[in-house]
Write a protein that holds these residues in place. Structure first.
Motif, PDB file in Angstrom:
ATOM      1  N   ARG A 134      -5.427  -3.830  50.597  1.00  0.00           N
ATOM      2  CA  ARG A 134      -6.769  -3.504  50.111  1.00  0.00           C
ATOM      3  C   ARG A 134      -6.908  -4.220  48.766  1.00  0.00           C
ATOM      4  N   PRO A 191      -8.361  -6.039  45.308  1.00  0.00           N
ATOM      5  CA  PRO A 191      -9.328  -5.593  44.306  1.00  0.00           C
ATOM      6  C   PRO A 191     -10.719  -6.133  44.631  1.00  0.00           C
ATOM      7  N   GLU A 222     -17.470  -4.575  42.659  1.00  0.00           N
ATOM      8  CA  GLU A 222     -17.655  -3.146  42.360  1.00  0.00           C
ATOM      9  C   GLU A 222     -17.469  -2.869  40.868  1.00  0.00           C
ATOM     10  N   TRP A 223     -16.588  -3.613  40.211  1.00  0.00           N
ATOM     11  CA  TRP A 223     -16.410  -3.428  38.779  1.00  0.00           C
ATOM     12  C   TRP A 223     -17.704  -3.751  38.044  1.00  0.00           C
ATOM     13  N   VAL A 226     -12.458   0.875  35.305  1.00  0.00           N
ATOM     14  CA  VAL A 226     -12.660   0.731  36.748  1.00  0.00           C
ATOM     15  C   VAL A 226     -11.908  -0.496  37.269  1.00  0.00           C
ATOM     16  N   GLY A 227     -12.073  -1.623  36.579  1.00  0.00           N
ATOM     17  CA  GLY A 227     -11.455  -2.870  37.027  1.00  0.00           C
ATOM     18  C   GLY A 227      -9.941  -2.836  36.960  1.00  0.00           C
ATOM     19  N   SER A 229      -8.018  -0.215  36.902  1.00  0.00           N
ATOM     20  CA  SER A 229      -7.523   0.782  37.870  1.00  0.00           C
ATOM     21  C   SER A 229      -7.440   0.175  39.263  1.00  0.00           C
ATOM     22  N   ASP A 230      -8.466  -0.549  39.653  1.00  0.00           N
ATOM     23  CA  ASP A 230      -8.489  -1.191  40.970  1.00  0.00           C
ATOM     24  C   ASP A 230      -7.403  -2.262  41.061  1.00  0.00           C
ATOM     25  N   ARG A 286      -3.867  -0.716  41.084  1.00  0.00           N
ATOM     26  CA  ARG A 286      -3.595  -0.112  42.387  1.00  0.00           C
ATOM     27  C   ARG A 286      -3.128  -1.186  43.367  1.00  0.00           C
ATOM     28  N   PHE A 287      -3.798  -2.331  43.370  1.00  0.00           N
ATOM     29  CA  PHE A 287      -3.411  -3.450  44.227  1.00  0.00           C
ATOM     30  C   PHE A 287      -2.010  -3.944  43.880  1.00  0.00           C
ATOM     31  N   ASN A 327      -0.088   4.194  36.760  1.00  0.00           N
ATOM     32  CA  ASN A 327      -1.200   3.245  36.640  1.00  0.00           C
ATOM     33  C   ASN A 327      -2.213   3.735  35.618  1.00  0.00           C
TER      34      ASN A 327
END
Length: 194
Positions: A70, A72, A76-77, A89-90, A92-93, A96-97, A171
């Motif tokens: 999945r 980034p 959406e950011w 937001v960015g 975090s995404d 996560r990746f 994270n």
């Protein structure tokens, strides 16, 4: 004819799967055609019949691996207009990746100099894009070199790996630290709970 096509497709997929497994375990620099052939249960000639060169094989491996992730989503950011919220937001995404793909990404970035040039450029361009999307809402982004450098540092896989893998942070903690550092480089000081 369709059975032959299925066999060819199956052989090609076994080769790609073998290459992905080796890239993730020993890295691209140590992955050999002989190793891929052995893992896929085919001959070296069969590998070359399906993939004319290393770049074609690496492209197929990358596409296959990414299709199972999945990635980034910088679009959406961009919905966040507040610079600090966009950072959260960015990052975090992105982090996560990085965590989800850590094993493969560690090998890829460690062997970066050995990758085909086109793929090195894609990775550099991708990181530049991440940086630019995160910088966009900062009014001083075009003139503040410290801010640009700090955001570049924040989107680096190695930054995430140092904070989270090497030093055991979550994270969320890494996002808080990098957001605070970037805000300081921008000259703003958000109140972030420890």
């Amino acid at each position: 004819m369709s059975r032959r096509t299925e066999q060819i497709g199956g052989t090609r997929q076994r080769i790609v799967d073998a290459a992905v497994a080796l890239h993730g375990s020993v890295g691209p620099a140590r992955t050999t055609i002989a190793g891929i052939a052995g893992k896929a249960g085919v001959t070296r000639l069969t590998v070359y019949r399906h993939f004319a060169d290393d770049e074609a094989l690496f492209s197929a491996c990358s596409a296959h691996w990414l299709s199972q992730q999945r990635p980034p989503v910088p679009a959406e950011w961009s919905r966040e207009n507040d610079p600090l919220e966009r950072l959260r937001v960015g990052l975090s995404d992105l982090y996560r990746f990085y965590r989800d793909g850590e094993a493969m990404l560690t090998r890829i970035y460690a062997d970066l100099a050995e990758l085909p040039e086109a793929h090195r450029k894609v990775l550099a361009s991708r990181n530049d894009h991440f940086r630019n999307v995160l910088l966009e809402p900062f009014p001083e982004a075009a003139t503040n070199n410290r801010l640009r450098a700090t955001v570049s540092h924040g989107v680096s896989f190695w930054t995430w790996r140092s904070l989270c893998h090497d030093n055991g942070l979550s994270n969320d903690d890494a996002v808080d630290i990098m957001s605070t550092l970037i805000a300081a480089a921008a000259g703003t000081h958000p109140s972030i709970a420890p």
